[in-house]
Design a protein around this motif. Sequence first.
Motif, PDB file in Angstrom:
ATOM      1  N   ARG A 157     -11.135   2.503   0.740  1.00 20.30           N
ATOM      2  CA  ARG A 157     -12.084   1.523   0.557  1.00 20.30           C
ATOM      3  C   ARG A 157     -11.694   0.236   1.222  1.00 20.30           C
ATOM      4  O   ARG A 157     -10.507   0.133   1.753  1.00 20.30           O
ATOM      5  CB  ARG A 157     -11.756   1.539  -1.172  1.00 20.30           C
ATOM      6  CG  ARG A 157     -12.318   2.720  -1.746  1.00 20.30           C
ATOM      7  CD  ARG A 157     -12.492   2.781  -3.461  1.00 20.30           C
ATOM      8  NE  ARG A 157     -13.137   3.912  -3.786  1.00 20.30           N
ATOM      9  CZ  ARG A 157     -14.454   3.939  -4.053  1.00 20.30           C
ATOM     10  NH1 ARG A 157     -15.197   2.836  -3.809  1.00 20.30           N
ATOM     11  NH2 ARG A 157     -14.641   5.151  -4.553  1.00 20.30           N
ATOM     12  N   ILE A 158     -12.476  -0.613   1.075  1.00 20.63           N
ATOM     13  CA  ILE A 158     -12.342  -1.953   1.838  1.00 20.63           C
ATOM     14  C   ILE A 158     -11.352  -2.659   1.800  1.00 20.63           C
ATOM     15  O   ILE A 158     -10.897  -3.596   2.712  1.00 20.63           O
ATOM     16  CB  ILE A 158     -13.744  -2.583   1.943  1.00 20.63           C
ATOM     17  CG1 ILE A 158     -13.944  -3.733   2.981  1.00 20.63           C
ATOM     18  CG2 ILE A 158     -13.813  -3.254   0.584  1.00 20.63           C
ATOM     19  CD1 ILE A 158     -15.408  -4.064   3.177  1.00 20.63           C
ATOM     20  N   LEU A 159     -10.714  -3.091   0.631  1.00 20.87           N
ATOM     21  CA  LEU A 159      -9.570  -3.706   0.368  1.00 20.87           C
ATOM     22  C   LEU A 159      -8.301  -3.013   0.465  1.00 20.87           C
ATOM     23  O   LEU A 159      -8.163  -2.171  -0.501  1.00 20.87           O
ATOM     24  CB  LEU A 159      -9.820  -4.330  -1.075  1.00 20.87           C
ATOM     25  CG  LEU A 159     -10.795  -5.361  -1.486  1.00 20.87           C
ATOM     26  CD1 LEU A 159     -10.803  -5.781  -2.724  1.00 20.87           C
ATOM     27  CD2 LEU A 159     -10.887  -6.670  -0.428  1.00 20.87           C
ATOM     28  N   SER A 193       0.738  -1.236   0.114  1.00 24.51           N
ATOM     29  CA  SER A 193       0.077  -0.065   0.041  1.00 24.51           C
ATOM     30  C   SER A 193       0.917   1.250  -0.100  1.00 24.51           C
ATOM     31  O   SER A 193       0.707   2.084  -0.667  1.00 24.51           O
ATOM     32  CB  SER A 193      -0.980   0.005   1.477  1.00 24.51           C
ATOM     33  OG  SER A 193      -1.943  -1.130   1.206  1.00 24.51           O
ATOM     34  N   THR A 205     -20.438   7.695  -4.050  1.00 19.08           N
ATOM     35  CA  THR A 205     -19.131   8.520  -3.788  1.00 19.08           C
ATOM     36  C   THR A 205     -19.578   9.866  -4.718  1.00 19.08           C
ATOM     37  O   THR A 205     -20.035   9.822  -5.864  1.00 19.08           O
ATOM     38  CB  THR A 205     -18.197   7.890  -4.636  1.00 19.08           C
ATOM     39  OG1 THR A 205     -17.832   6.720  -4.007  1.00 19.08           O
ATOM     40  CG2 THR A 205     -16.794   8.824  -4.533  1.00 19.08           C
ATOM     41  N   ASP A 252     -22.413   4.126  -6.570  1.00 18.13           N
ATOM     42  CA  ASP A 252     -22.135   3.624  -5.107  1.00 18.13           C
ATOM     43  C   ASP A 252     -22.097   4.631  -3.934  1.00 18.13           C
ATOM     44  O   ASP A 252     -21.819   4.508  -2.862  1.00 18.13           O
ATOM     45  CB  ASP A 252     -20.745   3.239  -5.384  1.00 18.13           C
ATOM     46  CG  ASP A 252     -19.701   4.245  -5.388  1.00 18.13           C
ATOM     47  OD1 ASP A 252     -19.956   5.329  -5.765  1.00 18.13           O
ATOM     48  OD2 ASP A 252     -18.362   3.962  -5.328  1.00 18.13           O
ATOM     49  N   GLY A 276      -6.988   2.043  -1.306  1.00 21.48           N
ATOM     50  CA  GLY A 276      -7.781   0.590  -1.461  1.00 21.48           C
ATOM     51  C   GLY A 276      -8.590   0.708  -2.573  1.00 21.48           C
ATOM     52  O   GLY A 276      -8.506   1.510  -3.313  1.00 21.48           O
ATOM     53  N   PHE A 277      -9.065  -0.695  -2.663  1.00 21.87           N
ATOM     54  CA  PHE A 277      -9.939  -0.927  -3.637  1.00 21.87           C
ATOM     55  C   PHE A 277     -11.467  -1.412  -3.263  1.00 21.87           C
ATOM     56  O   PHE A 277     -11.343  -1.775  -1.971  1.00 21.87           O
ATOM     57  CB  PHE A 277      -9.537  -1.982  -4.593  1.00 21.87           C
ATOM     58  CG  PHE A 277      -8.166  -1.152  -5.497  1.00 21.87           C
ATOM     59  CD1 PHE A 277      -8.588  -0.711  -6.630  1.00 21.87           C
ATOM     60  CD2 PHE A 277      -7.136  -1.395  -5.203  1.00 21.87           C
ATOM     61  CE1 PHE A 277      -7.718  -0.149  -7.577  1.00 21.87           C
ATOM     62  CE2 PHE A 277      -5.924  -0.835  -5.830  1.00 21.87           C
ATOM     63  CZ  PHE A 277      -6.289  -0.115  -6.981  1.00 21.87           C
ATOM     64  N   GLY A 278     -12.400  -1.313  -4.074  1.00 23.46           N
ATOM     65  CA  GLY A 278     -13.594  -1.949  -3.551  1.00 23.46           C
ATOM     66  C   GLY A 278     -14.533  -1.082  -3.009  1.00 23.46           C
ATOM     67  O   GLY A 278     -14.418   0.250  -3.222  1.00 23.46           O
ATOM     68  N   PRO A 279     -15.582  -1.628  -2.253  1.00 25.31           N
ATOM     69  CA  PRO A 279     -16.608  -0.577  -1.805  1.00 25.31           C
ATOM     70  C   PRO A 279     -16.086   0.588  -0.869  1.00 25.31           C
ATOM     71  O   PRO A 279     -14.820   0.070  -0.035  1.00 25.31           O
ATOM     72  CB  PRO A 279     -17.621  -1.422  -1.045  1.00 25.31           C
ATOM     73  CG  PRO A 279     -17.118  -3.130  -1.457  1.00 25.31           C
ATOM     74  CD  PRO A 279     -15.993  -2.927  -2.059  1.00 25.31           C
ATOM     75  N   LYS A 280     -16.647   1.628  -1.211  1.00 30.11           N
ATOM     76  CA  LYS A 280     -16.181   2.658  -0.141  1.00 30.11           C
ATOM     77  C   LYS A 280     -16.560   2.677   1.423  1.00 30.11           C
ATOM     78  O   LYS A 280     -17.607   2.200   1.756  1.00 30.11           O
ATOM     79  CB  LYS A 280     -16.716   4.016  -0.777  1.00 30.11           C
ATOM     80  CG  LYS A 280     -16.428   5.383   0.153  1.00 30.11           C
ATOM     81  CD  LYS A 280     -17.272   6.575  -0.514  1.00 30.11           C
ATOM     82  CE  LYS A 280     -18.712   6.281  -0.089  1.00 30.11           C
ATOM     83  NZ  LYS A 280     -19.511   7.447  -0.416  1.00 30.11           N
TER      84      LYS A 280
END
Length: 423
Positions: free
Chosen positions: A58-60, A13, A152, A150, A40-44
């Motif tokens: 983000r979650i990932l 990261s 954002t 989503d 990060g990636f995925g859902p906020k």
Amino acid sequence: MVTTIITFLIVFSILVVVHEYGHFYFAKRSGILVREFAIGFGPKIFSYRKNGTTYTLRILPIGGYVRMAGYGEEETEIKPGMPIGLVINSEGIVTTINTSKKTQLMEAVPMEVVSIDLEKELFVEGYLAGNEDELVRYPVFHDATIIEEDGTEVQIAPIDVQFQSASLPNRMMTNFAGPMNNFILAIIAFTILAFIQGGVLSSDNRVGEVEADGIAKKSGIVTGDRILSVAGKKTDKWADVVAAIQANPDKKIDLEIENADGGVVKVIPVTPKSNKIDKEKTVGMIGVSPYVEKSFLAKITFGFTHTWSVMVQIFVGLGSIFTKGFKVFSGPVGIYAATDQVVKLGPMYVFNFLAVLSINLGIVNLLPIPALDGGKLVLNFIEGIRGKPLDPDKEGIITMIGFGLMMLLMIFVTWNDLQKFFF
């Protein structure tokens, strides 16, 4: 296992976020709108807007990205017939467009879109809810925001703040800034490492620590002496000293020594002690280690010199593609396996690993492959020579081909890593 995973995520990261921050910083300086800076990636999980940029967590927790307006980044697609919500100020100008079903704005006016332009003319046209007989048209504020599906909220991207509207030098600097930041990170990391360690190993032929009761100690060699030659072979660098001594196990040889105090040159006979470093190889050793430079200047310059040294090694490794194929590359699986090894060695090794990986990431991103920063720079150079940019559709096709090749390479490298470390 858990420590390795956490270390891998933190290291990876840091590398990606530092890389992306380079693009972010120079894009902002060039007047290019950075719509989102994501960690990060995925859902906020969380978002915060400031100065036109939405910062999201983000979650990932693997890396991150920046979304620059027009930089191959798709505007939120709003099609005719799509229901949206409009926040309109007292002057009748749209300040927010809501396309998300997850976000409800009490002050928003429902509209069914007929036509919309958020790049040039900046307007939205459609039917307000409950009145499908009258077509209404509203101007859209230049810095209006749009709430994506989503949830954002990002700023719209008029043509004047898009990537392609910046000058060629600014676009080139923005493309180069990611890898440049990785090199800067490595320089800083190696410099900090030098200060933590209290010094840096010298590459010249000076003797550092002399092993107690070792052959060198018994022969009168002291810290600061220079080993000018071994068995008649000139040794200007410490690597030359090591190679020459290791090549003569149990053989009597002469060392030409320059005294540390008075600079007097003398010849000392020694017989390196044989030592097995693996089942098949025996080397000679006399019990000396390289000199440690402890000056402030040596510690400061180490970050630069060692970064350059690692870069040269990586370029040599890349050159071996022609003899060893793509096996010289490692992907996330290989990096994870290497992380597991350095975690066992301690924090200092992890810090060094971070710096080396940062240089690797910078160099790989500068390879002239479409979809990488190096490929984009090649297109910039072509534009400079032609005096005009490539057709956007052709550039898009080139980028997609490059992206496809990168995905194939990633699959190959990952499979190779799996075979190497787990089978």
